[in-house]
Design a protein around this motif. Structure first.
Motif, PDB file in Angstrom:
ATOM      1  N   ASN A 331       0.764  -1.344   0.030  1.00  0.00           N
ATOM      2  CA  ASN A 331       0.121   0.011  -0.101  1.00  0.00           C
ATOM      3  C   ASN A 331       0.889   1.364   0.170  1.00  0.00           C
ATOM      4  N   ARG A 332       2.006   1.137   0.642  1.00  0.00           N
ATOM      5  CA  ARG A 332       2.671   2.387   0.895  1.00  0.00           C
ATOM      6  C   ARG A 332       3.428   2.548  -0.480  1.00  0.00           C
ATOM      7  N   TYR A 333       3.948   1.590  -1.250  1.00  0.00           N
ATOM      8  CA  TYR A 333       4.388   1.702  -2.578  1.00  0.00           C
ATOM      9  C   TYR A 333       3.341   2.304  -3.591  1.00  0.00           C
ATOM     10  N   ALA A 334       2.112   1.918  -3.238  1.00  0.00           N
ATOM     11  CA  ALA A 334       1.176   2.196  -4.393  1.00  0.00           C
ATOM     12  C   ALA A 334       0.905   3.808  -3.994  1.00  0.00           C
ATOM     13  N   MET A 335       0.924   4.476  -2.678  1.00  0.00           N
ATOM     14  CA  MET A 335       1.143   5.764  -2.478  1.00  0.00           C
ATOM     15  C   MET A 335       2.155   6.600  -3.049  1.00  0.00           C
ATOM     16  N   ASP A 336       3.327   5.940  -2.926  1.00  0.00           N
ATOM     17  CA  ASP A 336       4.433   6.714  -3.552  1.00  0.00           C
ATOM     18  C   ASP A 336       4.263   6.669  -5.119  1.00  0.00           C
ATOM     19  N   LYS A 337       3.832   5.608  -5.705  1.00  0.00           N
ATOM     20  CA  LYS A 337       3.563   5.535  -7.170  1.00  0.00           C
ATOM     21  C   LYS A 337       2.697   6.601  -7.691  1.00  0.00           C
ATOM     22  N   ALA A 338       1.594   6.688  -6.700  1.00  0.00           N
ATOM     23  CA  ALA A 338       0.495   7.747  -7.035  1.00  0.00           C
ATOM     24  C   ALA A 338       1.024   9.044  -6.944  1.00  0.00           C
ATOM     25  N   LEU A 339       1.970   9.494  -5.961  1.00  0.00           N
ATOM     26  CA  LEU A 339       2.611  10.768  -6.002  1.00  0.00           C
ATOM     27  C   LEU A 339       3.350  11.094  -7.088  1.00  0.00           C
ATOM     28  N   ALA A 340       4.170   9.952  -7.480  1.00  0.00           N
ATOM     29  CA  ALA A 340       5.184  10.279  -8.609  1.00  0.00           C
ATOM     30  C   ALA A 340       4.326  10.566  -9.886  1.00  0.00           C
ATOM     31  N   GLN A 368      -3.533   6.972   7.163  1.00  0.00           N
ATOM     32  CA  GLN A 368      -2.408   7.735   6.421  1.00  0.00           C
ATOM     33  C   GLN A 368      -2.641   9.075   6.225  1.00  0.00           C
ATOM     34  N   THR A 369      -1.760  10.090   5.910  1.00  0.00           N
ATOM     35  CA  THR A 369      -1.933  11.372   5.553  1.00  0.00           C
ATOM     36  C   THR A 369      -1.521  11.478   3.963  1.00  0.00           C
ATOM     37  N   LEU A 370      -0.662  10.477   3.527  1.00  0.00           N
ATOM     38  CA  LEU A 370      -0.404  10.759   2.216  1.00  0.00           C
ATOM     39  C   LEU A 370      -1.327  10.979   1.137  1.00  0.00           C
ATOM     40  N   PRO A 371      -2.615  10.122   1.425  1.00  0.00           N
ATOM     41  CA  PRO A 371      -3.633  10.320   0.229  1.00  0.00           C
ATOM     42  C   PRO A 371      -4.260  11.500   0.086  1.00  0.00           C
ATOM     43  N   GLY A 372      -4.255  12.409   1.394  1.00  0.00           N
ATOM     44  CA  GLY A 372      -4.719  13.994   1.235  1.00  0.00           C
ATOM     45  C   GLY A 372      -3.631  14.732   0.526  1.00  0.00           C
ATOM     46  N   VAL A 373      -2.434  14.408   0.686  1.00  0.00           N
ATOM     47  CA  VAL A 373      -1.185  15.206   0.136  1.00  0.00           C
ATOM     48  C   VAL A 373      -1.548  15.002  -1.520  1.00  0.00           C
ATOM     49  N   ILE A 374      -1.847  13.657  -2.033  1.00  0.00           N
ATOM     50  CA  ILE A 374      -1.756  13.335  -3.481  1.00  0.00           C
ATOM     51  C   ILE A 374      -3.044  13.994  -3.890  1.00  0.00           C
TER      52      ILE A 374
END
Length: 411
Positions: A331-340, A368-374
């Motif tokens: 899941n974390r990799y998926a978030m990094d992928k979405a951010l990229a 998680q907070t990263l989805p909001g950042v994306i």
């Protein structure tokens, strides 16, 4: 979108109560009358005793009810109760305060519980993990209390693991003071056990707490020391030793990337990839998982943090199978992928990646907070998909504003 402080005190109580607790339930939990609860939620009357009783029943600080401090996004009643129980277990066991009926579990059973907790943690089931860790701490502390002098090393090691787990869960839940306390007790017990590996693992854990508390220079110093202290001789290292070392140098690369230090991040990444290549496969040990796939997927987030979007996308294109990773790591990799993808202005692909993960792992995602950042990076485009994803994570389409998970039905 209103901020937490924009709601009235009564509205905040209603939001915190959520859908799972009725007014009658809250009245029973506090020992107050339903009328008193109704008046509090209607902003007609809220005495200090009522405020204290409601805050205790909802497992929040009074400052949250008064709007002086916002609750962590998506933290529900059960989450808050788990954190409170975990906090009591951490502080009580560290002070040597055990329940009268506390039982000292056998060391074999405690080791099995350690494995179970790590399994829950890496599957993203943080609330369940925290609920298990609280009694686990008590059982481990009782075991240590009954061990004869000179025979406590293994019991101390297990207790250190329990404290480290508590620190990790607390850190993810945003309970920073509890995270600091738990990781401090983990360090003390690891040192008493004279276990160099555990001391290094705790050091890396403390570095993670520092990272989330924006203490970057200290985090990097700790992470680098933890990796250096357990650096093995590759020709004779066991897979377990390589797992610990690889995960440590990879985390050091993460911290360096957050500081914008490309040279140090690249050096740590080189060591991480070399360790993964030496291992040839993913290995679970010491509460973590590492191998060649872990090294590559985690490098994606590091490249994104350094602003090297093209390199991050190249790595993504080289990754074809992440099934060997834990659910949380995938899941974390998926978030990094979405951010990229968002950084590359591949907005539709970014939202596709994000939505797929949010729907597949909702329990993991809500902490998680990263989805909001994306979502904020994608922007305020008025698309059905953007609105749909924003609804899933409880933010406005532009990534602005506070929207508790229960606010849509509570107000």
């Amino acid at each position: 979108m209103p901020q937490w402080s924009d709601y009235s005190t009564g509205e905040r109580i209603k939001i915190l109560r959520g859908r799972e607790i009725r007014q009658a339930d809250l009245a029973e939990m506090t020992g107050l009358s339903v009328v008193t609860i109704q008046k509090a939620e209607q902003d007609k009357a809220l005495s200090l005793p009522t405020l204290l009783a409601v805050a205790d029943a909802l497992s929040v600080d009074t400052s949250v009810i008064l709007g002086q401090q916002a609750p962590r996004r998506a933290m529900e009643q059960g989450d808050r109760m788990m954190v409170r129980d975990l906090s009591r277990a951490v502080h009580d066991t560290a002070a040597g305060l055990l329940p009268a009926d506390a039982e000292a579990a056998p060391l074999e059973e405690l080791r099995a519980t350690t494995d179970r907790c790590w399994s829950l943690y890496w599957r993203g089931r943080y609330i369940e993990a925290g609920a298990v860790i609280a009694p686990f701490l008590t059982a481990a502390a009782a075991r240590l209390h009954e061990q004869a002098a000179g025979e406590q090393a293994e019991a101390l090691g297990v207790l250190s693991d329990a404290y480290r787990l508590a620190g990790y869960v607390a850190n993810l839940m945003g309970a920073r003071d509890l995270a600091y306390a738990a990781i401090g007790h983990a360090q003390t017990t690891a040192e008493r056990a004279a276990d160099a590996m555990r001391v290094a693992l705790v050091g890396s854990g403390r570095a993670w707490v520092y990272l989330r508390d924006a203490r970057l220079p200290e985090a990097l110093e700790l992470a680098e020391k933890a990796a250096s202290d357990i650096e093995p001789q590759f020709s004779r290292a066991t897979p377990e030793e390589l797992t610990a070392y690889g995960s440590h140098v990879n985390f050091a690369a993460v911290v360096a990337s957050r500081m914008g230090d490309k040279e140090r991040a690249a050096d740590f990444l080189s060591q991480s990839h070399a360790t993964g290549a030496r291992m040839g496969r993913e290995v679970r040990a010491h509460g973590t998982l590492f191998g060649p796939v872990s090294a590559t997927t985690q490098a994606v987030g590091i490249k994104v943090a350094l602003g090297e979007t093209g390199k991050a996308l190249d790595l993504i294109n080289s990754i074809h199978d992440v099934s060997d990773l834990t659910e949380a790591a995938r899941n974390r990799y998926a978030m990094d992928k979405a951010l990229a993808q968002a950084d590359a202005r591949q907005f539709e692909a970014s939202l596709d990646t994000l939505e797929e993960t949010l729907r597949a792992s909702p329990d993991w995602a809500r902490h998680q907070t990263l989805p909001g950042v994306i979502v904020a990076k994608v922007g305020r485009a008025s698309t059905a998909q953007l609105r749909r994803v924003s609804e899933l994570i409880g933010v406005s389409p532009g990534g602005q504003g506070f929207l508790p998970a229960t606010a849509r039905t509570a107000l």
